[in-house]
Scaffold this active site. Structure first.
Site, mmCIF file in Angstrom:
data_model
loop_
_atom_site.group_PDB
_atom_site.id
_atom_site.type_symbol
_atom_site.label_atom_id
_atom_site.label_comp_id
_atom_site.label_asym_id
_atom_site.label_seq_id
_atom_site.Cartn_x
_atom_site.Cartn_y
_atom_site.Cartn_z
ATOM 1 N N ASP A 108 -78.236 9.795 -49.907
ATOM 2 C CA ASP A 108 -79.563 10.118 -49.515
ATOM 3 C C ASP A 108 -79.582 11.243 -48.514
ATOM 4 O O ASP A 108 -80.587 11.705 -48.245
ATOM 5 C CB ASP A 108 -80.385 8.917 -48.825
ATOM 6 C CG ASP A 108 -80.453 7.660 -49.589
ATOM 7 O OD1 ASP A 108 -80.856 8.051 -50.822
ATOM 8 O OD2 ASP A 108 -80.167 6.615 -49.123
ATOM 9 N N HIS A 160 -72.583 3.618 -44.264
ATOM 10 C CA HIS A 160 -72.820 3.042 -45.616
ATOM 11 C C HIS A 160 -72.069 1.469 -45.335
ATOM 12 O O HIS A 160 -71.084 1.627 -44.671
ATOM 13 C CB HIS A 160 -72.172 3.626 -46.814
ATOM 14 C CG HIS A 160 -72.812 3.102 -48.002
ATOM 15 N ND1 HIS A 160 -71.920 1.912 -48.535
ATOM 16 C CD2 HIS A 160 -73.797 3.281 -48.621
ATOM 17 C CE1 HIS A 160 -72.611 1.606 -49.574
ATOM 18 N NE2 HIS A 160 -73.743 2.514 -49.729
#
Ligand code: CMC
Length: 431
Positions: free
Chosen positions: A366, A308
């Protein structure tokens, strides 16, 4: 945004420029460079915005090193545990948790705007059956501006409010219709006696021949998925919405732009890509091969659901999502789901691997959401539309905040030009 009266000095060539340093309520200070070009004749260069704050905001705060996500100050794990999606919507939109009376009124308002204009059904029929539901959603949400003319004047606060409620209320209907169309089943109209998540599940899974009984545990899990995706500060799609809106575009056009941006596999499309990757890996013995590929600089493959831009620690949403995945799979009696086994082993092996540790690559939201959605019966193509549905409130809250900012200016980045300098046109016969 308090002025600390601190300044930073930028020296280059024979120039020295004093730049104000601004302090937020949390997070790093920012150097205010708005007058830099005027005073110094230079731009800053930050492709990918790795060190650039594009706005000031009071909505969501992320501490990526500590793995903290706060909405209006409230930690995401508390909201996921104790609150519910529509209450989080209220919090994001208006800044405070609602009273009992306020939430009742808000839920009533959203519930009574869930239907879409009947004529809009024809839009769906214009798409090919095999269109990705995200493609359909971009088109249909953009087309809302062709139907709801009474909520496109962004200078009118009431119209902004109506547009916000319409988008939050109609997005589940639109996402469910995109799904139904893609599988050739009739559209299912919303039912106002159901809560937001149950209504969405029913619109996706009910058929005229057989009523769908909403399982309260699944609808709670669905609601939690919505909550975990509700907002995430100035990510790519939110920044897209803000940039589109900075020109004065109407809210439906701006949200359609956000949906288009979300679709990419580096952003919201990662949930679909992640489950497809887990299925492709198939069995735990193949995991080392995929980890080796992810580490190979000559192979473009990346572990989807890992890494991320902001989190250099566990994504706090992934922690809640993992717990939820265990609950849902247990409920469905599929704890031995091979995809979940691959996911758990992949997570374990990647976290032990120095490559991922050094680069601070951890599972993101996710990584586990697809497993839950798959267990609920959604095809992978619906994963990103569900993300878009849930993120709509974040986009809308950020859009409302931006529009009410008296300092609003059109977003207009500059560039470092690397092309040819001026030259004279040459007639075709002389080239
Ligand atoms: N697998 C393998 N290596 C990775 C991964 C990954 N998933 N993510 C980053 N890296 C490596 C990358 O190769 C780079 O290595 P090096 O420094 O040697 O060149 C380093 O880590 C930094 O990566 P980056 O691409 O410069 O980092 P970024 O902040 O620009 O990208 C990201 C962040 C999320 C796009 C990226 O981690 C990624 O592509 N992850 C997979 C897709 C994904 O799961 N996306 C969902 C994000 S969370 C939900 C959302 O935002 O919608």
């Amino acid at each position: 945004m308090a002025d600390t009266s601190k300044t930073a000095t930028l020296t280059f060539g024979d120039k020295s420029i004093e730049l104000p340093v601004l302090e937020g309520t949390a997070g790093p200070n920012v150097i205010d460079i708005r007058k830099l070009y005027g005073q110094g004749g230079v731009f800053t260069y930050d492709p990918g915005f790795t060190s650039t704050a594009a706005c000031d905001s009071e909505i969501t705060y992320i501490d990526g090193d500590e793995g903290i996500l706060l909405h209006r100050g409230y930690p995401i794990d508390q909201l996921a545990e104790k609150s519910h999606f529509l209450e989080v919507c209220y919090l994001l939109l208006y800044g405070e948790l609602p009273t009992g009376e306020q939430i009742e009124k808000f839920e009533h308002l959203v519930t009574n705007h869930t239907m879409i204009h009947e004529q809009m059904h024809y839009f769906f029929r214009g798409f090919r059956r095999d269109a990705h539901p995200m493609a359909t959603m971009v088109g249909v949400v953009g087309a809302m501006s062709a139907f709801y003319h009474d909520s496109t004047d962004i200078s009118d606060e009431h119209q902004r409010e109506v547009a916000s409620i319409r988008l939050i209320a109609k997005m589940p209907t639109i996402a469910a219709m995109a799904y139904k169309y893609s599988i050739g089943q009739p559209f299912v109209y919303p039912r106002n006696d159901l809560d937001y998540a149950s209504n969405f599940l029913r619109m996706c899974f009910s058929v005229p021949a057989e009523e769908y009984q909403v399982n309260p545990i699944l609808s709670r899990a669905m609601d939690r998925i919505f909550t975990l995706h509700a907002d995430h500060e100035q990510n790519a799609s939110t920044s897209t919405v803000r940039l589109a809106s900075s020109s004065g575009a109407n809210p439906f056009a701006c949200i359609a732009a956000g949906i288009a941006c979300l679709w990419g596999p580096a952003h919201g499309g990662a949930n679909q890509a992640c489950l497809e990757m887990l299925r492709e890996i198939g069995t735990v013995d193949r995991i080392p091969e995929y980890i080796a590929r992810a580490k190979d600089k000559n192979d473009p493959f990346r572990l989807m659901g890992f890494g991320h831009r902001v989190y250099k620690n566990f994504d706090p949403r992934a922690t809640v999502m993992k717990k939820s995945a265990d609950e849902v799979l247990e409920l469905m009696g599929i704890e031995n789901n091979p995809t979940l086994q691959v996911a758990k082993e992949l997570e374990r092996l990647a976290l032990e691997d120095p490559y991922f540790a050094e680069k601070k690559l951890y599972p993101n939201v996710d990584f586990y959401s697809g497993i839950i959605l798959d267990a609920m019966g959604f095809p992978t193509s619906m994963f990103t539309p569900i993300f878009a549905l849930a993120r709509t409130v974040g986009w809308i809250s950020q859009w409302k905040e931006q529009i009410s900012d008296p300092q609003l200016k059109i977003g207009r980045p500059r560039q470092l030009y690397q092309g040819p300098t001026q030259r004279d046109y040459v007639d075709v016969e002389n080239r």
